[in-house]
Scaffold this motif. Sequence first.
Motif, PDB file in Angstrom:
ATOM      1  N   ARG A   1      10.144  49.484 -12.686  1.00  0.00           N
ATOM      2  CA  ARG A   1       9.408  48.211 -12.724  1.00  0.00           C
ATOM      3  C   ARG A   1       8.679  48.041 -14.059  1.00  0.00           C
ATOM      4  NH1 ARG A   1       8.265  49.937  -7.605  1.00  0.00           N
ATOM      5  NH2 ARG A   1       6.146  50.597  -8.162  1.00  0.00           N
TER       6      ARG A   1
ATOM      7  N   GLY B   1      11.246  47.424 -16.975  1.00  0.00           N
ATOM      8  CA  GLY B   1      11.989  46.178 -16.833  1.00  0.00           C
ATOM      9  C   GLY B   1      13.471  46.335 -17.141  1.00  0.00           C
ATOM     10  N   ALA B   2      13.999  45.385 -17.889  1.00  0.00           N
ATOM     11  CA  ALA B   2      15.435  45.363 -18.187  1.00  0.00           C
ATOM     12  C   ALA B   2      15.806  46.201 -19.405  1.00  0.00           C
ATOM     13  CB  ALA B   2      15.891  43.923 -18.401  1.00  0.00           C
TER      14      ALA B   2
ATOM     15  N   ARG C   1      19.330  50.638 -20.244  1.00  0.00           N
ATOM     16  CA  ARG C   1      20.733  50.261 -19.976  1.00  0.00           C
ATOM     17  C   ARG C   1      21.232  50.989 -18.731  1.00  0.00           C
ATOM     18  NH1 ARG C   1      22.271  45.919 -23.067  1.00  0.00           N
ATOM     19  NH2 ARG C   1      21.233  46.105 -25.077  1.00  0.00           N
TER      20      ARG C   1
END
Length: 105
Positions: free
Chosen positions: A31, A34-35, A38
């Motif tokens: 969390r 985040g993004a 990979r």
Amino acid sequence: MIRVNVLYPRKGDARFDWAYYTGTYIPMVGRKLGAAPRSVSVEQGVAGGSPGSPPAFVAMAHLSFESVPAFQAAFTPHAAEIMADIPNYTSIEPIIQISEVKVGP
């Protein structure tokens, strides 16, 4: 591509709470980052290279990022909170290595 490797060496009387690590800690790290990662994988050591020998590491986590700056941008704002939670699942001081991926996904 770089990989952040977090290694927990096997130590005689060390504590490692797998339920907390996989159910609370790793999701929290996900969390926070985040993004940016990979990929994320977690491994539990089961044996060493010789038959019957113990693993060198109790656990290993591997997080892949596009670059060191991408990792730093995602991790730095949350570093204190992420690192402060380590005693909740282990008494082992992790070894962290950042590597450049030469072959692999």
